[in-house]
Design an enzyme around this catalytic site. Structure first.
Site, short mmCIF file in Angstrom:
data_model
loop_
_atom_site.label_atom_id
_atom_site.label_comp_id
_atom_site.label_asym_id
_atom_site.label_seq_id
_atom_site.Cartn_x
_atom_site.Cartn_y
_atom_site.Cartn_z
N CYS A 83 39.53 75.07 101.30
CA CYS A 83 40.82 75.10 100.61
C CYS A 83 40.67 75.28 99.10
O CYS A 83 41.65 75.45 98.39
CB CYS A 83 41.64 73.85 100.93
SG CYS A 83 42.33 73.93 102.59
N HIS A 333 51.31 76.82 101.99
CA HIS A 333 49.86 76.69 101.85
C HIS A 333 49.11 77.67 102.74
O HIS A 333 48.57 77.29 103.78
CB HIS A 333 49.47 75.24 102.17
CG HIS A 333 48.01 74.95 102.05
ND1 HIS A 333 47.16 75.59 101.18
CD2 HIS A 333 47.22 74.04 102.71
CE1 HIS A 333 45.93 75.11 101.31
NE2 HIS A 333 45.94 74.18 102.23
#
Lengths: 386, 143
Positions: A83, A333
């Site tokens: 991430c 996201h």
């Protein structure tokens, strides 16, 4: 090292783009970025590109970028760092421009989480990035992984589930004016607290949605920045930090050491400290992660993060607004795009053009944590060259 | 909700490697086999050919006590895993032998809402084909 500036930024909306693949999202973001370069961009000026993509859903990533953006004569490198991918792509391009090898670099981030069904995401999609031997078969999917940290954090700090809910309420509110955000509606504290539990202590509204999207930045050297804009945003500091991948030897569950390491590196390079940051985009994949990150980034003392959310410090209008875009929580996201899109938001904030503008913002910080909780990337931006 | 654990219809099973096989099969003899470094005497997990602390190659599996404490836990309420119905408790268990070694496992034989940080647990093993999954339950039996 030469000074490096952002001269253009753009992104697709973050959404469930069922009709669009990486092959469509990437050129859409790059075109919007190019359209936002004040004095225009001749694509032949781009000398190299870095492409952050966590999970390949459309085929060979670098080739897709070159192919769909008509950039066949430059080197393209795919960056994958869980991430932290987006801000690590920014970091790699910053080094290339800063070193003097490249004057104009393209940074793109993209991912398509909704390539798999909602039910299958954490099993099929995220499973590709997890340790299948030890953690996963026992139920340690990504949300459970962060839940273990936040459960222990709530056990040791004065923070409660109400404080997690306050983060969700704040970030949903911030997303309302942001036309690129996925969840543009307000929620109440009670709604957040009453929502179905996903993995305790996280209810539905404590979790990021599943998103598709792409974002793009143009990084240029100080020597050539005047060709593109009179109002650049400077990349003042970049940092990357790691920790043990496996939970088996994480000594303190209430902090993310990668964030501490990455932010120290970025602050040091920038010559700025946490007290100088006027606005931040912080990795709130789950609400409790935003709270822990306040402490890891140095915004507040250990176990006092709850005070910042309680007294409005981190809301737009407070003294240190966090996630004015809506954050991962409400903006969305798509991991490879997330960090790049944080910098798109902060580019606009530092130029006074953001949808949810923070008055007078001069210094900004973007932060990712992932891996699971084993890698963090931090970027410090400023309207001042420094 | 009854606290007593019932074996699920199926479990996703690990694929033991030469390194991890002792951990997954120690249960055949009722033993929790965790890697230990003979040079620095520290335990570590997952098993590896080299001690990450002192880098000695003189490492191997040894029986741990099987006793531990819950360091952190989450109650999973969503059906992430096929045929493993929620709710269930995913926990990090810090071993009594070496609190720095934490195993990810399920805590069972206890109502999820009664699990807490610090709860003392013992290992037991659930056999599936040729692997024995280490699971944990509160010391003193079903609660």
């Amino acid at each position: 090292m030469r000074r490096v500036a952002i001269a253009g930024a753009g992104m697709t909306p973050f959404a469930e783009h069922f009709g669009l693949g990486i092959k469509e999202l990437v050129p859409m973001a790059v075109s919007e970025m190019a359209a936002h370069v004040d004095k225009g961009l001749d694509r032949a000026d781009i000398e190299a590109a870095w492409f952050g993509e966590l999970t390949t859903t459309d085929g060979f990533p670098s080739g897709i970028l070159a192919d769909t953006c008509g950039l066949l004569d430059i080197p393209v490198t795919r960056v994958e760092n869980a991430c932290a991918t987006g801000n690590d792509a920014v970091r790699n391009a910053t080094y290339a421009v800063g070193s003097g090898v490249v004057d104009v670099a393209l940074v793109v981030g993209a991912d398509k989480v909704r390539e798999s069904s909602a039910r299958g995401t954490f099993w099929e999609w995220a499973g590709l990035t997890r340790d299948m031997a030890w953690d996963y078969p026992l139920g340690l999917v990504a949300p459970a992984n962060f839940a273990l940290h936040v459960a222990r954090y709530l056990h040791e700090s004065p923070a409660t589930r109400e404080h997690l809910a306050m983060v969700a309420v704040k970030n949903h509110k911030h997303a309302v004016p942001n036309t690129k955000a996925q969840l543009r509606y307000e929620i109440t504290l009670q709604q957040a607290l009453d929502a179905p539990i996903v993995v305790a202590p996280f209810g539905l509204y404590d979790c990021t949605p599943q998103s598709d999207g792409a974002a793009a930045l143009l990084l240029v050297a100080e020597d050539v920045v005047d060709r593109y804009t009179d109002r650049p945003v400077w990349v003042r500091g970049v940092g990357l930090g790691l920790d043990r991948v496996m939970h088996q030897h994480k000594k303190d569950m209430t902090t993310f050491p990668p964030t501490v390491k990455a932010s120290r590196a970025a602050y040091s390079m920038a010559g700025l400290g946490p007290e100088d940051i006027d606005v931040a985009e912080v990795h709130d994949c789950f609400t409790g992660v935003e709270l822990i990150s306040y402490e890891d980034l140095g915004f507040v003392e250990k176990f006092e993060a709850y005070t910042l959310i309680e007294n409005g410090t981190t809301a737009v209008g407070g003294s240190k607004p966090v996630n004015p875009s809506g954050g991962l929580k409400a903006k969305g996201h798509p991991p490879g795009a997330t960090g790049v899109a944080q910098c798109v938001e902060l580019f606009e904030q530092l130029r006074g053009q953001a949808a949810n503008q923070v008055d007078g913002a001069r210094n900004a910080l973007a932060h990712n944590i992932g891996g699971p909780t084993a890698v963090s990337a931090v970027t410090v931006l400023s309207s001042e060259k420094g | 909700m009854t606290a007593a654990y019932t074996r699920p219809g199926t479990r996703l099973l690990p694929d033991p490697t030469p390194e991890s096989e002792p951990f997954w099969t120690g249960g055949a003899n009722g033993e929790l086999l965790v890697h230990r470094c003979r040079a620095c005497t520290r335990w570590f997990h997952p098993p590896a050919p080299v001690c990450f602390r002192c880098r000695s190659l003189d490492v191997g599996p040894e029986p741990a006590s099987g006793r531990g404490r819950v360091a952190a836990f989450t109650i999973n309420r969503q059906p992430w895993i096929p045929a493993y119905p929620p709710p269930y408790v995913v926990a990090m268990i810090e071993l009594a032998d070496e609190p720095d070694v934490r195993l990810v496992s399920n805590v069972v034989d206890v109502a999820p809402e009664d699990v807490h940080v610090g709860l003392t647990v013992d290992v037991f093993f659930e056999r599936w084909d040729d692997v024995w999954i280490p699971l944990f339950r509160p010391v003193g039996g079903v609660r």
